[in-house]
Design a protein around this motif. Structure first.
Motif, short mmCIF file in Angstrom:
data_model
loop_
_atom_site.label_atom_id
_atom_site.label_comp_id
_atom_site.label_asym_id
_atom_site.label_seq_id
_atom_site.Cartn_x
_atom_site.Cartn_y
_atom_site.Cartn_z
N UNK A 99 1.23 -0.69 -0.05
CA UNK A 99 0.32 0.30 -0.03
C UNK A 99 1.04 0.95 -0.22
N UNK A 100 0.42 2.71 -0.33
CA UNK A 100 1.05 3.63 -0.74
C UNK A 100 1.71 3.90 1.04
N UNK A 101 1.04 4.24 1.84
CA UNK A 101 1.07 4.33 3.26
C UNK A 101 2.47 3.75 3.73
N UNK A 102 2.67 2.46 3.13
CA UNK A 102 3.63 1.70 3.62
C UNK A 102 4.81 1.91 2.89
N UNK A 103 4.99 1.88 1.63
CA UNK A 103 5.64 2.72 0.41
C UNK A 103 6.18 4.07 1.08
N UNK A 104 5.28 5.20 1.96
CA UNK A 104 5.84 6.27 2.22
C UNK A 104 6.29 5.86 3.65
N UNK A 105 5.91 5.55 4.26
CA UNK A 105 6.64 4.70 5.73
C UNK A 105 8.11 4.06 5.96
N UNK A 106 8.16 3.72 4.25
CA UNK A 106 9.68 2.53 4.69
C UNK A 106 10.46 3.34 3.45
N UNK A 117 13.44 5.81 -2.74
CA UNK A 117 14.05 4.67 -3.40
C UNK A 117 14.06 4.87 -5.18
N UNK A 118 14.65 4.25 -6.04
CA UNK A 118 14.40 4.37 -7.22
C UNK A 118 14.51 2.48 -7.84
N UNK A 119 14.80 1.76 -6.77
CA UNK A 119 14.80 0.16 -6.71
C UNK A 119 14.95 -0.67 -5.23
N UNK A 120 14.69 -0.95 -4.78
CA UNK A 120 14.94 -1.65 -3.66
C UNK A 120 14.49 -3.70 -3.87
N UNK A 121 15.16 -4.78 -2.84
CA UNK A 121 15.06 -5.62 -3.12
C UNK A 121 13.64 -6.18 -2.54
N UNK A 122 13.24 -7.14 -2.71
CA UNK A 122 12.37 -7.89 -2.07
C UNK A 122 12.83 -9.40 -1.37
N UNK A 123 12.25 -9.88 -0.96
CA UNK A 123 12.58 -10.81 -0.53
C UNK A 123 11.28 -12.22 0.08
N UNK A 124 10.65 -12.96 -0.89
CA UNK A 124 9.46 -13.73 -0.72
C UNK A 124 9.78 -14.78 -0.03
N UNK A 125 8.58 -15.57 0.64
CA UNK A 125 8.37 -16.23 1.80
C UNK A 125 9.88 -17.66 1.78
N UNK A 126 9.77 -17.25 0.18
CA UNK A 126 11.22 -19.10 -0.49
C UNK A 126 12.19 -18.38 0.29
N UNK A 127 12.80 -17.38 0.24
CA UNK A 127 14.02 -16.55 0.13
C UNK A 127 14.75 -16.95 1.77
N UNK A 129 16.70 -15.77 3.96
CA UNK A 129 17.55 -14.53 4.48
C UNK A 129 19.25 -14.52 5.69
N UNK A 130 19.48 -14.11 5.26
CA UNK A 130 21.23 -14.70 5.93
C UNK A 130 21.76 -13.10 6.71
N UNK A 131 21.83 -12.59 6.71
CA UNK A 131 21.69 -11.01 7.23
C UNK A 131 20.27 -10.62 8.26
N UNK A 132 20.79 -9.78 8.61
CA UNK A 132 19.83 -9.37 9.88
C UNK A 132 19.00 -8.18 9.43
N UNK A 135 16.26 -9.80 6.89
CA UNK A 135 15.89 -9.76 7.91
C UNK A 135 14.65 -9.32 8.22
N UNK A 136 14.91 -8.51 9.20
CA UNK A 136 14.06 -7.34 8.91
C UNK A 136 13.13 -7.14 7.61
N UNK A 137 13.89 -6.61 7.42
CA UNK A 137 13.51 -5.99 5.39
C UNK A 137 12.02 -7.35 5.13
N UNK A 138 12.70 -8.61 5.05
CA UNK A 138 11.14 -9.47 4.80
C UNK A 138 10.29 -9.90 6.20
N UNK A 139 10.70 -9.39 6.93
CA UNK A 139 9.48 -9.36 8.10
C UNK A 139 8.90 -8.64 7.38
N UNK A 140 8.84 -7.66 7.41
CA UNK A 140 7.41 -6.80 7.12
C UNK A 140 7.00 -6.87 5.93
#
Length: 164
Positions: A99-106, A117-127, A129-132, A135-140
């Protein structure tokens, strides 16, 4: 319409009684299948993320050109309700519905106080994650994700597109 979005339309949107209108592909961003459309009156910016060779997760672009031809992040006052990101890896397929509100918040959409940001990484549930930070990004991010398969809960998809 690109193959990923066509698959989502048939497997999910049609079953949720969602209607796509005002569909148009963006002139740039073909490698990310960049397009925009309305989904039951909600403004959607859509991309397909790409797997990169050296990092977990997938990368997606999220920019446009300003009047001077410079790439610039989308802004909080742009006409957007959701940014959807299609992800695919081997036999897995899914979609993030941010949602737009989350894009603003993040900090992904630009505000008067902060560049986006002009780009970013997404982490689906099957990935895995190794670094903190990943993991934090994947969680939200997983709060806004659904996998597309025979066990997809359509009510959850409808709920995602009703978030503000």
């Amino acid at each position: 319409m690109n193959e990923n979005l066509t698959h989502i339309k048939l497997a999910i949107y049609d079953k949720c009684s969602f209607t796509i209108s005002n569909y148009h592909e963006e002139a740039e961003g073909k490698e990310y299948e960049a397009c925009q459309f309305d989904l039951d009156g909600k403004k959607i910016i859509n991309r397909s993320a790409k797997i990169t060779p050296k990092k977990v997760g997938q990368f997606v672009t999220f920019w446009r050109r300003d009047i001077n031809g410079i790439t610039t992040p989308f802004k909080e006052n742009d006409s957007i309700d959701f940014f959807t990101v299609n992800v695919r890896k081997e036999n897995h397929f899914g979609q993030f519905v941010f949602p737009k509100s989350v894009l603003i918040q993040k900090g992904i959409l630009s505000t008067k106080n902060k560049d986006g940001k002009r780009g970013f990484r997404v982490y689906p549930k099957w990935d895995v994650t190794l670094n903190q930070q990943a993991k934090k990004t994947q969680s939200w991010q997983l709060k806004y994700f659904y996998e597309i398969n025979s066990s997809t809960i359509l009510e959850d998809v409808v709920r995602l597109f009703n978030e503000k």
